[in-house]
Motif scaffolding. Sequence first.
Motif, PDB file in Angstrom:
ATOM      1  N   TYR A 142       0.807  -1.212   0.000  1.00 27.69           N
ATOM      2  CA  TYR A 142       0.000   0.000   0.000  1.00 27.69           C
ATOM      3  C   TYR A 142       0.843   1.266   0.000  1.00 27.69           C
ATOM      4  CZ  TYR A 142      -4.972  -0.667  -0.207  1.00 27.69           C
ATOM      5  OH  TYR A 142      -6.232  -0.871  -0.677  1.00 27.69           O
ATOM      6  N   LEU A 183      -7.821  -6.738  -0.303  1.00 27.02           N
ATOM      7  CA  LEU A 183      -8.940  -5.833  -0.029  1.00 27.02           C
ATOM      8  C   LEU A 183     -10.188  -6.613   0.377  1.00 27.02           C
ATOM      9  CD1 LEU A 183      -8.679  -3.037  -2.755  1.00 27.02           C
ATOM     10  CD2 LEU A 183      -8.530  -2.758  -0.279  1.00 27.02           C
ATOM     11  N   GLY A 224     -16.483   4.387   1.317  1.00 24.45           N
ATOM     12  CA  GLY A 224     -15.556   5.201   0.539  1.00 24.45           C
ATOM     13  C   GLY A 224     -16.182   5.993  -0.586  1.00 24.45           C
ATOM     14  N   GLU A 281      -7.697   8.790   0.761  1.00 22.99           N
ATOM     15  CA  GLU A 281      -8.386   7.499   0.749  1.00 22.99           C
ATOM     16  C   GLU A 281      -7.421   6.362   1.079  1.00 22.99           C
ATOM     17  OE1 GLU A 281      -9.692   3.996  -2.075  1.00 22.99           O
ATOM     18  OE2 GLU A 281      -9.355   5.923  -3.046  1.00 22.99           O
ATOM     19  N   THR A 340      -7.122   3.598   4.377  1.00 24.16           N
ATOM     20  CA  THR A 340      -7.025   2.143   4.256  1.00 24.16           C
ATOM     21  C   THR A 340      -5.743   1.632   4.907  1.00 24.16           C
ATOM     22  OG1 THR A 340      -8.254   2.239   2.161  1.00 24.16           O
ATOM     23  CG2 THR A 340      -7.072   0.205   2.650  1.00 24.16           C
TER      24      THR A 340
END
Length: 229
Positions: free
Chosen positions: A96, A175, A192, A218, A222
């Motif tokens: 990520y 995810l 989201g 965003e 996460t």
Amino acid sequence: MSLGALRPSPLVEQATTHLREQITSGEWSVGTKLPGETALAKSLGVGRSTVREALRALAGAGLVQARQGSGVFVIANRPKEDWSTQLRQAAITDVYEVRMLVEVEAAQLAARRRTDEDIAALRAALDTRRTAGRAGDAAFVEADIALHEAVVAAAHNPVLTGLFTEFIPILKQRLLDLVELLNLRSDDPHHGEEGHTALVTAVTEGDAEAAGNALRNELRQTLALLHSL
């Protein structure tokens, strides 16, 4: 030492496999100078051109290195892992962090370069994501990633597109695991929605700074969730 003559079908692949086995088994240790092309060709029962291609393949795998005027030497006893393998084995938080670097830049480029076709694709992807909010987690994750793909595509940089494509398989699985583990959609099936709408709006309006900020925010959210696990 004889390596054993090879059968006549794909010779380069067979030669590469035989030579690799000599290295990975420890028969040729790190630092060893390999026999010359002529000697290897004779041992394997192939031409020098086949040996040359096999050595190139081994060099590409990070096992050997040609040193001008000295010969070919073993530099590792295990092949280096390709990018896809590294991604599959990496911690999702590491993935990520890199994803954030890639996608934020892609969003900013998309805002500057988007075409009418890109705008239509982004709006369609956002609508699909909204519709998927009424579906199961797998369909929702699929639609979410498809929207991000549309943003990256709008940057019109094939390297960025290719890089993001490599992320997709690991992102889909991780995810989905995250959504199910934390039950993220129990209170908000369209999890989201606000951030993704802001992202699409910024790209379509050509606001690079806002697009980058929307995506950065965003992904940070996460990432924070991932770190909390």
